[in-house]
Design an enzyme around this catalytic site. Structure first.
Site, PDB file in Angstrom:
ATOM      1  N   CYS A  72       0.812  -1.231   0.000  1.00 41.49           N
ATOM      2  CA  CYS A  72       0.000   0.000   0.000  1.00 41.49           C
ATOM      3  C   CYS A  72       0.842   1.278   0.000  1.00 41.49           C
ATOM      4  O   CYS A  72       0.610   2.188  -0.804  1.00 41.49           O
ATOM      5  CB  CYS A  72      -1.006  -0.005   1.141  1.00 41.49           C
ATOM      6  N   HIS A 123      -2.687   1.141   7.010  1.00 30.31           N
ATOM      7  CA  HIS A 123      -2.992   1.057   5.580  1.00 30.31           C
ATOM      8  C   HIS A 123      -3.184   2.457   4.998  1.00 30.31           C
ATOM      9  O   HIS A 123      -3.626   3.368   5.687  1.00 30.31           O
ATOM     10  CB  HIS A 123      -4.263   0.225   5.376  1.00 30.31           C
ATOM     11  N   HIS A 135      -5.992   1.472  -3.956  1.00 32.21           N
ATOM     12  CA  HIS A 135      -5.033   1.011  -2.946  1.00 32.21           C
ATOM     13  C   HIS A 135      -4.551  -0.385  -3.282  1.00 32.21           C
ATOM     14  O   HIS A 135      -5.200  -1.113  -4.036  1.00 32.21           O
ATOM     15  CB  HIS A 135      -5.650   1.063  -1.543  1.00 32.21           C
TER      16      HIS A 135
END
Length: 161
Positions: A72, A123, A135
């Site tokens: 990510c 994240h 993402h």
């Protein structure tokens, strides 16, 4: 005496008129510079969104920073560097400290979205407009585009540009 008084009044009215006209018709340098900066930022945001969407479908590999696979934070770092010539830190934990906090109701394209603690997120993704983000989700999903939902809602957003 009356002529002098009338001349002074005329000069004062003329001065006010000319000052008012110049203030109306001549844009200030600051406004022009600000408009150019905003256009440049909008261009960079559009480039970020375009490149982020182009990564959809690529794989997820922990620690990868592209161009064929990402995690990510690697995706975010890669997109910002290549689309906006902006270097971001490598990890999600460090990326959350860049830029300024923004309300989830006032998101702009290119804003970073974070999940987990606002000070120690786990994240990150890139907001691409229309209530959607890109993402690097999981090793099984890779890079995907999703719609923001209450089930998996970000805890923080940052504006880098």
């Amino acid at each position: 005496m009356s002529f002098k008084r009338n001349l002074v009044k005329f000069a004062a009215v003329l001065l006010v008129f000319l000052t008012g006209v110049s203030a109306i018709n001549i844009p200030t340098t600051n406004n022009t510079v600000q408009a150019a900066e905003n256009d440049s930022k909008d261009d960079k945001r559009d480039a970020i969104v375009k490149l982020a969407k182009k990564q959809v479908g690529k794989g997820y590999v922990y620690g990868a920073t592209g161009p064929s696979a990402f995690d990510c934070s690697g995706l975010v770092q890669y997109v910002y560097k290549n689309a906006a010539d902006t270097t971001l830190p490598r990890t999600t934990y460090a990326q959350v400290n860049v830029g300024k906090s923004v309300s989830m109701k006032k998101l702009k394209k290119g804003d970073l979205l974070f999940w987990g603690s606002a000070s120690a997120p786990y994240h990150v993704g890139i907001y691409v407009g229309n209530n959607q983000y890109v993402h690097a989700a999981t090793p099984g999903q890779g890079v995907i585009k999703q719609t923001l939902s209450g089930y998996f809602y970000p805890s923080a957003a940052k504006r880098v540009l």
